[in-house]
Every structure is written in structure tokens, then in C-alpha cells.
Design a protein around this motif. Structure first.
Motif, PDB file in Angstrom:
ATOM      1  N   TRP A 104      23.777 -43.198  11.793  1.00 33.62           N
ATOM      2  CA  TRP A 104      24.078 -43.268  10.360  1.00 33.62           C
ATOM      3  C   TRP A 104      25.515 -43.725  10.140  1.00 33.62           C
ATOM      4  N   LYS A 120      40.241 -36.870 -12.413  1.00 30.46           N
ATOM      5  CA  LYS A 120      38.770 -36.882 -12.437  1.00 30.46           C
ATOM      6  C   LYS A 120      38.193 -36.211 -11.190  1.00 30.46           C
ATOM      7  N   GLY A 121      38.925 -36.290 -10.106  1.00 28.46           N
ATOM      8  CA  GLY A 121      38.515 -35.656  -8.852  1.00 28.46           C
ATOM      9  C   GLY A 121      37.166 -36.129  -8.339  1.00 28.46           C
ATOM     10  N   GLU A 122      36.958 -37.432  -8.357  1.00 29.20           N
ATOM     11  CA  GLU A 122      35.650 -37.981  -7.983  1.00 29.20           C
ATOM     12  C   GLU A 122      35.489 -38.113  -6.467  1.00 29.20           C
ATOM     13  N   THR A 123      34.326 -37.761  -6.004  1.00 31.56           N
ATOM     14  CA  THR A 123      34.002 -37.942  -4.588  1.00 31.56           C
ATOM     15  C   THR A 123      32.712 -38.745  -4.481  1.00 31.56           C
ATOM     16  N   VAL A 124      32.746 -39.806  -3.697  1.00 31.37           N
ATOM     17  CA  VAL A 124      31.547 -40.630  -3.506  1.00 31.37           C
ATOM     18  C   VAL A 124      31.160 -40.561  -2.035  1.00 31.37           C
ATOM     19  N   ARG A 125      29.918 -40.241  -1.796  1.00 28.54           N
ATOM     20  CA  ARG A 125      29.421 -40.211  -0.414  1.00 28.54           C
ATOM     21  C   ARG A 125      28.223 -41.152  -0.300  1.00 28.54           C
ATOM     22  N   VAL A 126      28.281 -42.051   0.657  1.00 31.04           N
ATOM     23  CA  VAL A 126      27.150 -42.954   0.898  1.00 31.04           C
ATOM     24  C   VAL A 126      26.757 -42.830   2.362  1.00 31.04           C
ATOM     25  N   ASN A 127      25.507 -42.602   2.623  1.00 25.11           N
ATOM     26  CA  ASN A 127      25.005 -42.484   3.996  1.00 25.11           C
ATOM     27  C   ASN A 127      23.912 -43.531   4.209  1.00 25.11           C
ATOM     28  N   SER A 185      22.401 -37.200   9.213  1.00 23.39           N
ATOM     29  CA  SER A 185      21.976 -37.907   8.001  1.00 23.39           C
ATOM     30  C   SER A 185      22.835 -37.534   6.791  1.00 23.39           C
ATOM     31  N   GLU A 197      20.021 -37.779   2.297  1.00 21.53           N
ATOM     32  CA  GLU A 197      20.804 -38.019   1.089  1.00 21.53           C
ATOM     33  C   GLU A 197      21.499 -39.352   1.260  1.00 21.53           C
ATOM     34  N   PHE A 198      21.230 -40.309   0.375  1.00 19.65           N
ATOM     35  CA  PHE A 198      21.803 -41.645   0.551  1.00 19.65           C
ATOM     36  C   PHE A 198      23.085 -41.837  -0.254  1.00 19.65           C
ATOM     37  N   GLN A 200      25.793 -39.838  -3.083  1.00 17.28           N
ATOM     38  CA  GLN A 200      26.151 -38.662  -3.875  1.00 17.28           C
ATOM     39  C   GLN A 200      27.506 -38.917  -4.525  1.00 17.28           C
ATOM     40  N   ASP A 203      30.207 -37.083  -7.086  1.00 22.88           N
ATOM     41  CA  ASP A 203      30.542 -35.836  -7.776  1.00 22.88           C
ATOM     42  C   ASP A 203      31.904 -35.943  -8.431  1.00 22.88           C
ATOM     43  N   SER A 204      31.949 -35.587  -9.698  1.00 20.89           N
ATOM     44  CA  SER A 204      33.249 -35.464 -10.356  1.00 20.89           C
ATOM     45  C   SER A 204      33.152 -34.246 -11.271  1.00 20.89           C
TER      46      SER A 204
END
Lengths: 213, 145
Positions: free
Chosen positions: A39, A50-57, A210, B91-92, B94, B96-97
């Protein structure tokens, strides 16, 4: 009478069980098919208000299959065509060949007022480090001689040499992204990219989980 | 009495088989909740097996129009839909804010899209097999053009 009714119920139960078996079997095969997947994870964390977190797997297997289907602009059959004029006379292939046969060490070091760039080969990896500098201004808004330097941004790229080789394994003016992905999937867990830029941190890494946490 | 019992069992059996057949591919679920005054609340459950059947009733010109629009993306979506079957739980994406949450995942062979935005919520769940069926159907119309 009761026994014949019981027989009916029994036959009905067997018929229902037979009807449902294929679904159960299908569920079993699909759940066991992704055991040794590799992966690619991307995580962007923003520490602003805003404290945004983006996760892409992304499973590498999936990327390998999807990539040849994308035929747009310069990307065709998993290969990106490079415009010769963009290379400004640099023969990447010859450069790579030279790096391949050379021992570990630092090849390029550029230290300037605004940024430092380092390209090195170490333990089968190609390392690229770029640091952008910020000079603190004096009270009058001008840089003084004693101005202090802080890091504006820091980019660290660590790519296995095998992946770099695969990337340049195609035609003369193309990058074979698909071959690079295949080489990457054969590689063990590794951190590929790390970026720290102001409020944002970006991390790209490869493992067999994953999820990114 | 015995005949009545057999009839009841037959009817129950037919109903059970029909239910199993209808729900064999699971359900498509759409939930929309706008948590504000006058906000809409939509909760929809549809047997996924009905979708490919329903597509046969969509006029050809409408489907061909959709196929033409999606022409470039169709092969990609087709591969993704097919491959998703290999990742029953993943989970592809995600995001979050503080006030927004987006998640695209696959759980037990279903694609879930969950969005929470400033108190509003949208949840969509579609079986992967249904996506495959729909894409296949649109591709067929695209080839027929």
C-alpha cells in the motif's frame, strides 16, 4: 403427520442452505485475497486553524492495473513522455548509469543564500534533500549581517535505486511509471517522501498495511 | 390441516427465496440528514439486485448520452470497480478537519462514502458488484454506439 411436516422443513432448510452457500464461499475468497498487498500511503497534516488532515491509501496492485488504462496528455500506457526541451540538454540515462556504477556518496551539493540542495546515493537509495531558507529581517526591514536563518521548508525524497532504474527503463524520452510502480511493489516498507513546509507536513510511504495509522 | 401447513410452508418458502434473490447483492443505502431548521432528511434503502434490472428500462438515448460523457473514464472506473472486490475492508480516502469529515472506504464488499459537513450528513453505501453491473451496462451501450 408431524414427521412429514418435519421432512418438509428439513428439505426447505437444505434448499435454503444450498442457496446461500455460494454467497458465503464468495465472501470467504474475497476476504482472503488481499493478504500480501503493498500500500502506498499519503498523509497531509495541516496545523493551521482548520487543522485538516488528509489520508490517502492506495494499493499498488490497483495502481498498476489502473495506470495503463489512463491515456491522457503525456501519459500513455503507464509511460510519461518527456519534452526534450524540458531536459535542457541533460542526458538522464547517462547520468543514471554513472550514479549506478558509482559508490555511495554525495553527488550534488548546492548551497545558496535561499536554498540548499543535496543529491546522494546511500544503501541502494537515491536521496534528494532540498531545504529552503528564510532569513529573519532586522528592525528596519532589511537583512542584517547577523540575520538568523530558519528553515522555510524541507523536502526529503528517498527512492530505491531499483525504482529509479525502472523509471528510466523505457524509451529515450519517456518515464516508465508503471515499471517504477512494479519495482516499488517488490520493495520492502520504506519512507519515500517527507515534506515540512510552514503549517503543512506531507508524508508518502510504502508498507503492507491498508490503513495509514 | 396438513394441506394448510404445506401451503403455508410453500408460501413462506417462496417468500424466503424471493427475499434472498432480491437481496442477494445486498442493499444500496442513501442517508441524507440536514441538521438545521427546514433541512431535509432522506433515507433510502434499495435492493442492489434491482438496479441492473431497472437499467433495462432506461431509454437507450439517455444511457448512450451518459456513456458518451463517461467515455474516457469508463475503462478506468471498470478496472477500479473490478479490483475493489480484492479489498473487502479498506479505507482509501479520509479527510478530517474541525467541521468536515469525508471518508471513502470499502467494508464487506460495499463502497461507503461518508460526509459530515458543518452538521449535515450524507452516507452512501453501494455494493461493489452493483457498481460493476452498472459500469458494464453503460460500457455495452457505449460499444453499441
Amino acid at each position: 403427520m408431524t414427521s412429514s411436516f418435519a421432512k418438509c422443513v428439513k428439505s426447505f432448510s437444505i434448499a435454503a442452505a444450498l442457496l446461500l452457500t455460494p454467497f458465503a464461499a464468495n465472501a470467504q475468497t474475497t476476504s482472503s485475497s488481499s493478504g500480501s498487498d503493498r500500500w502506498l500511503h499519503v498523509r497531509v497534516v495541516s496545523s493551521d486553524n482548520k487543522g485538516e488532515t488528509v489520508r490517502v491509501n492506495v494499493p499498488l496492485d490497483l495502481a498498476e492495473k489502473v495506470l495503463p488504462a489512463i491515456n491522457k496528455d503525456r501519459l500513455h500506457n503507464g509511460k510519461v513522455t518527456i519534452d526534450r526541451s524540458e531536459m535542457e540538454g541533460v542526458d538522464c540515462r547517462a547520468l543514471l548509469e554513472a550514479i549506478k556504477t558509482t559508490k555511495d556518496g554525495e553527488f550534488v551539493t548546492v548551497e545558496s543564500h535561499d536554498s540548499d540542495v543535496k543529491v546522494a546515493k546511500q544503501g541502494g537509495y537515491m536521496l534528494v534533500h532540498v531545504t529552503e531558507k528564510r532569513w529573519n529581517e532586522g528592525k528596519d526591514g532589511k537583512e542584517s549581517k547577523d540575520a538568523k536563518m530558519t528553515e522555510k521548508s524541507r523536502v526529503e525524497v528517498k527512492v530505491p535505486m531499483k525504482v529509479v532504474e525502472a523509471l528510466f527503463s523505457g524509451g529515450k524520452n519517456e518515464l516508465d511509471v508503471l515499471a517504477a510502480l512494479r519495482a516499488l511493489s517488490a520493495h520492502g516498507d520504506t519512507e519515500l517522501v517527507s515534506v515540512k513546509d510552514g503549517d503543512q507536513t506531507v508524508r508518502v510511504w510504502l508498507d503492507s498495511k491498508s490503513s495509514s495509522d | 390441516m396438513m394441506i394448510l401447513a404445506k401451503l403455508a410452508l410453500g408460501a413462506a418458502g417462496t417468500l424466503a427465496v424471493a427475499t434472498v434473490y432480491t437481496f442477494r447483492e445486498g442493499t444500496i443505502r442513501v442517508d441524507v440528514d440536514e441538521h438545521r431548521s427546514g433541512g431535509s432528511h432522506v433515507h433510502l434503502w434499495v435492493p442492489a439486485a434491482l438496479v441492473p434490472a431497472a437499467m433495462h428500462f432506461v431509454p437507450d438515448d439517455k444511457l448512450q448520452e451518459a456513456a458518451a460523457h463517461a467515455h474516457e473514464a469508463l475503462p478506468i472506473v471498470k478496472i477500479v470497480a473490478k479490483e475493489l472486490g480484492n479489498y473487502p475492508n479498506a479505507e482509501f480516502v479520509q479527510v478530517d478537519s474541525a467541521e468536515e469529515h469525508v471518508k471513502v472506504s470499502v467494508r464487506n464488499g460495499k463502497v461507503y462514502v461518508d460526509v459530515q459537513d458543518h452538521g449535515d450528513e450524507v452516507h452512501v453505501a453501494v455494493p461493489v458488484s452493483t457498481i460493476e453491473d452498472v459500469i458494464e451496462n453503460i460500457s455495452e451501450r457505449d460499444r453499441a454506439q
